[in-house]
Design a protein around this motif. Structure first.
Motif, PDB file in Angstrom:
ATOM      1  N   VAL A  14       4.204  15.927  -7.690  1.00  0.00           N
ATOM      2  CA  VAL A  14       3.464  14.748  -7.226  1.00  0.00           C
ATOM      3  C   VAL A  14       4.245  14.028  -6.134  1.00  0.00           C
ATOM      4  N   GLU A  15       5.538  13.885  -6.310  1.00  0.00           N
ATOM      5  CA  GLU A  15       6.336  13.161  -5.321  1.00  0.00           C
ATOM      6  C   GLU A  15       6.309  13.839  -3.953  1.00  0.00           C
ATOM      7  N   GLN A  16       6.214  15.160  -3.953  1.00  0.00           N
ATOM      8  CA  GLN A  16       6.279  15.897  -2.690  1.00  0.00           C
ATOM      9  C   GLN A  16       4.920  16.443  -2.258  1.00  0.00           C
ATOM     10  N   ARG A  22       0.885  -1.166   0.000  1.00  0.00           N
ATOM     11  CA  ARG A  22       0.000   0.000   0.000  1.00  0.00           C
ATOM     12  C   ARG A  22       0.918   1.210   0.000  1.00  0.00           C
ATOM     13  N   CYS A  23       0.724   2.082  -0.938  1.00  0.00           N
ATOM     14  CA  CYS A  23       1.672   3.154  -1.203  1.00  0.00           C
ATOM     15  C   CYS A  23       1.099   4.507  -0.796  1.00  0.00           C
ATOM     16  N   TYR A  24       1.817   5.191   0.083  1.00  0.00           N
ATOM     17  CA  TYR A  24       1.364   6.479   0.611  1.00  0.00           C
ATOM     18  C   TYR A  24       2.248   7.626   0.127  1.00  0.00           C
ATOM     19  N   ALA A  25       1.615   8.716  -0.248  1.00  0.00           N
ATOM     20  CA  ALA A  25       2.343   9.926  -0.624  1.00  0.00           C
ATOM     21  C   ALA A  25       3.162  10.445   0.549  1.00  0.00           C
ATOM     22  N   LEU A  39      -3.064   3.495  -4.634  1.00  0.00           N
ATOM     23  CA  LEU A  39      -2.443   4.771  -4.978  1.00  0.00           C
ATOM     24  C   LEU A  39      -3.441   5.919  -4.908  1.00  0.00           C
ATOM     25  N   LEU A  40      -4.687   5.647  -5.238  1.00  0.00           N
ATOM     26  CA  LEU A  40      -5.713   6.686  -5.223  1.00  0.00           C
ATOM     27  C   LEU A  40      -6.394   6.772  -3.865  1.00  0.00           C
ATOM     28  N   THR A  41      -6.881   5.655  -3.354  1.00  0.00           N
ATOM     29  CA  THR A  41      -7.660   5.679  -2.116  1.00  0.00           C
ATOM     30  C   THR A  41      -6.809   5.991  -0.883  1.00  0.00           C
ATOM     31  N   ALA A  42      -5.569   5.540  -0.840  1.00  0.00           N
ATOM     32  CA  ALA A  42      -4.713   5.803   0.316  1.00  0.00           C
ATOM     33  C   ALA A  42      -4.211   7.245   0.348  1.00  0.00           C
TER      34      ALA A  42
END
Length: 113
Positions: free
Chosen positions: A106-108, A11-14, A38-41
């Motif tokens: 996007v990364e930050q 699960r990937c978080y910004a 990627l979207l929901t988290a």
């Protein structure tokens, strides 16, 4: 391990800069990082104006932007849908290209940029 993993699904978080440390570990060990949720988290972060501005400029949807971002990072974005229309829209992300400035935004995004 006797047999090294070929994939890591996470699960990937910004807020963790899209799992930067785990993606680095994957690169160092020739494993493919597969990011899910990627979207929901990241729903809160993805509502920030920087994301909307990039999507508008590129003429794409926010999900397409996020999936393209993931691809350019070397991540395999995992998504699930039973809708042919949604899958077609998701796959259209392969036709996009983000410039270095877009990638940095996007990364930050979780850092308030």
């Amino acid at each position: 391990a006797e047999i090294k993993p070929a994939f890591v699904q996470n699960r990937c978080y910004a807020r963790s800069q899209w799992d930067a440390q785990i993606r680095q570990l994957c690169r160092e060990n020739d494993a493919l990082y597969q990011g899910f949720s990627l979207l929901t988290a990241n729903a809160t972060e993805l509502q920030k104006p920087g994301i909307a501005g990039i999507a508008k400029r590129l003429g794409c949807t926010m999900p397409q932007l996020v999936f393209r971002f993931a691809l350019q990072l070397g991540m395999m974005p995992l998504t699930g849908t039973s809708s042919e229309k949604h899958m077609g829209a998701d796959l259209a992300s392969y036709g996009l290209e983000l410039n270095p400035s877009d990638m940095a935004v996007v990364e930050q995004i979780a850092l308030g940029n």
